[in-house]
Design a protein around this motif. Structure first.
Motif, mmCIF file in Angstrom:
data_model
loop_
_atom_site.group_PDB
_atom_site.id
_atom_site.type_symbol
_atom_site.label_atom_id
_atom_site.label_comp_id
_atom_site.label_asym_id
_atom_site.label_seq_id
_atom_site.Cartn_x
_atom_site.Cartn_y
_atom_site.Cartn_z
ATOM 1 N N ALA A 156 0.847 -1.064 0.174
ATOM 2 C CA ALA A 156 -0.010 -0.002 0.257
ATOM 3 C C ALA A 156 1.004 1.306 0.188
ATOM 4 O O ALA A 156 1.024 2.123 -0.757
ATOM 5 N N LEU A 157 1.571 0.951 0.460
ATOM 6 C CA LEU A 157 2.664 2.509 0.699
ATOM 7 C C LEU A 157 3.822 2.464 -0.429
ATOM 8 O O LEU A 157 3.886 3.422 -0.893
ATOM 9 N N ALA A 158 3.543 1.732 -1.293
ATOM 10 C CA ALA A 158 4.554 1.936 -2.149
ATOM 11 C C ALA A 158 3.481 2.346 -3.469
ATOM 12 O O ALA A 158 3.708 3.193 -4.179
ATOM 13 N N ASN A 159 1.921 1.949 -3.372
ATOM 14 C CA ASN A 159 1.476 2.236 -4.359
ATOM 15 C C ASN A 159 1.031 4.185 -3.883
ATOM 16 O O ASN A 159 1.021 4.616 -5.086
ATOM 17 N N ALA A 160 1.483 4.078 -2.602
ATOM 18 C CA ALA A 160 1.373 5.314 -2.607
ATOM 19 C C ALA A 160 2.042 6.331 -3.154
ATOM 20 O O ALA A 160 2.016 7.559 -3.663
ATOM 21 N N ALA A 161 3.795 5.925 -2.749
ATOM 22 C CA ALA A 161 4.290 6.569 -3.227
ATOM 23 C C ALA A 161 4.494 6.771 -4.520
ATOM 24 O O ALA A 161 4.773 7.592 -5.253
ATOM 25 N N PHE A 162 3.865 5.814 -5.391
ATOM 26 C CA PHE A 162 4.076 6.165 -7.093
ATOM 27 C C PHE A 162 2.995 6.648 -7.728
ATOM 28 O O PHE A 162 3.283 7.978 -7.963
ATOM 29 N N HIS A 163 1.534 7.158 -7.527
ATOM 30 C CA HIS A 163 0.711 8.144 -7.153
ATOM 31 C C HIS A 163 1.181 8.943 -6.050
ATOM 32 O O HIS A 163 0.384 10.396 -7.117
ATOM 33 N N GLY A 164 2.093 9.921 -5.529
ATOM 34 C CA GLY A 164 2.503 10.455 -4.944
ATOM 35 C C GLY A 164 3.719 11.345 -6.100
ATOM 36 O O GLY A 164 3.721 12.350 -6.055
ATOM 37 N N ALA A 165 4.626 10.463 -6.691
ATOM 38 C CA ALA A 165 6.054 10.799 -7.417
ATOM 39 C C ALA A 165 4.829 11.145 -8.678
ATOM 40 O O ALA A 165 5.204 12.073 -9.597
ATOM 41 N N VAL A 166 3.649 10.205 -9.244
ATOM 42 C CA VAL A 166 2.862 11.330 -10.114
ATOM 43 C C VAL A 166 2.479 12.741 -10.176
ATOM 44 O O VAL A 166 2.352 13.586 -10.303
ATOM 45 N N SER A 167 1.852 13.009 -8.998
ATOM 46 C CA SER A 167 1.111 13.779 -8.467
ATOM 47 C C SER A 167 2.332 15.093 -8.721
ATOM 48 O O SER A 167 1.803 16.078 -8.554
ATOM 49 N N GLY A 168 3.439 14.783 -8.176
ATOM 50 C CA GLY A 168 4.541 15.992 -8.335
ATOM 51 C C GLY A 168 4.608 15.879 -6.534
ATOM 52 O O GLY A 168 5.292 16.764 -5.948
ATOM 53 N N LEU A 169 4.247 14.785 -6.021
ATOM 54 C CA LEU A 169 4.493 15.095 -3.936
ATOM 55 C C LEU A 169 5.104 14.950 -3.717
ATOM 56 O O LEU A 169 5.730 15.001 -2.751
ATOM 57 N N ILE A 170 6.071 14.315 -4.026
ATOM 58 C CA ILE A 170 7.133 12.624 -4.202
ATOM 59 C C ILE A 170 8.185 13.164 -4.231
ATOM 60 O O ILE A 170 7.740 12.874 -6.042
ATOM 61 N N ASP A 171 9.221 13.415 -4.677
ATOM 62 C CA ASP A 171 10.448 13.638 -5.393
ATOM 63 C C ASP A 171 11.765 12.621 -5.035
ATOM 64 O O ASP A 171 12.450 12.289 -5.248
#
Length: 395
Positions: A156-171
């Protein structure tokens, strides 16, 4: 009044059969999605169809095969196995329909909804299932299986990191989160395969006794976790290549101790052994990619198509047979599905290495074989998954 000579029939289990146990809707959904998504992806890449994607096409394909297709099977399996392992009820009826509907809504939203809607829907399922599964284990004192719950949370955390990265929330690069997702799915496969493949093999072949030393089990799981973590977290380097190579050797030794050649006459067994053989192959190919010998795609697809796809088609046939009260014997159609997934792996991984100039042909062949394999699964199993068990029991 019932006489002594009249049969006494047990009452039919309540509820729609499709929603009595987790494997039913999630195996059905995963097979249908697998049948459609891969051929659709290839047709899209060849310009034969158009899709209104809010992700880049490559990211959509990779994400949906991991967090759409594979996760559906994992959820269906764990919600079913959780009941067997603990003796406690897992979601059914309306609750199970809500979980399956959430999974389906995310798949549809990936194509037809704004990205934010897709991301929110996609992020909900895994934490919910992880919470249900972990709570179930804690209530039953099933500490042995808690690591699987932890992997679900990490997934679940990896999926959140994916969407965060696509959205520009995570670098971070979104593909790194996808690599983490694949690594975690492989770890689930390593744990489950280590339990079921030798157990299934021994139960089907009377007199066979498989003894895998505890040190080999521990070393294999530990080395794999370390090697995959290095692959996900670090740039390509020789140390990671060495770790991946060592893990590949341990998996090959583990498989050999399971005596795969003894399963040649039993398709429902050899499909699992053959799929597991792609694990050491995939890790070895990843090791070579760390050294710059070849690209990373070969190793990724060996793990994703060969190992994950092969284990999925083997497990969703065997476990669905068992939980619908049917013999644990594959039909010709199921055997054909096993062979087609194996051919898809060869076409996607090995043939492009041997003849890269024909890559498009190999991709089309792999997609066709994959799609037909899961279509065959639906032909055989759809009627069983939506009707009551043969023995009339609940589940």
């Amino acid at each position: 009044m019932t006489t002594a000579t009249e049969p006494v029939h047990a009452p039919s289990p309540p509820g729609w059969p499709l929603l009595r146990l987790g494997f039913r809707p999630f195996y059905l959904g995963a097979a249908a999605y697998g049948m459609l998504a891969v051929p659709l992806w290839i047709a899209f890449m060849l310009g034969k169809v158009s899709l209104n994607l809010t992700l880049s096409p490559v990211l959509w394909h990779a994400h949906e095969m991991l967090f759409g297709f594979a996760v559906a099977v994992i959820v269906g399996f764990l919600l079913t196995a959780g009941k067997v392992w603990t003796g406690l009820d897992t979601p059914r009826g309306v609750a199970l329909a809500a979980l399956a509907g959430l999974w389906l809504a995310a798949r549809v939203a990936a194509v037809f909804a704004p990205y934010g809607v897709y991301a929110v829907l996609d992020l909900l399922l895994l934490p919910l299932v992880a919470g249900i599964f972990i709570t179930l284990l804690l209530r039953a004192g099933g500490g042995r299986n808690l690591p699987l719950g932890a992997i679900l949370l990490l997934l679940a955390l990896a999926n959140a990191a994916f969407h965060g990265a696509v959205s520009g929330l995570i670098d971070i690069e979104p593909v790194r989160a996808l690599h983490a997702g694949l690594a975690l799915i492989v770890m689930i496969e390593c744990v489950i395969a280590g339990r079921v493949i030798p157990a299934f093999t021994q139960s089907a072949l009377p007199g066979l006794r498989l003894k895998v030393p505890p040190w080999l089990e521990q070393a294999t799981l530990g080395a794999t976790a370390i090697a995959l973590a290095l692959w996900v977290l670090l740039p390509a380097n020789a140390f990671s290549a060495t770790a991946l190579g060592a893990a590949a050797c341990l998996h090959a030794l583990r498989l050999w101790r399971w005596k795969p050649l003894r399963t040649r006459s039993r398709p429902i067994l050899w499909v699992l052994h053959l799929a597991y053989a792609w694990l050491p192959a995939g890790l070895a190919l990843l090791a070579l990619s760390q050294l710059g010998v070849l690209g990373v795609s070969s190793g990724i697809h060996a793990l994703a198509v060969g190992a994950t796809g092969g284990l999925i088609i083997g497990m969703i046939t065997r476990t669905a047979r068992g939980h619908t009260g049917r013999p644990l014997q594959a039909t010709r159609l199921e055997t054909a599905a096993y062979l087609l997934v194996a051919c898809a792996a060869v076409s996607r991984v090995l043939l492009p290495l041997l003849a890269p100039q024909h890559l498009v042909i190999w991709l089309v062949a792999a997609a066709a074989a994959w799609g037909i394999a899961f279509a065959l699964y639906l032909v055989v199993f759809s009627p069983w998954l939506v009707t009551t068990r043969l023995d009339g029991k609940d589940g």
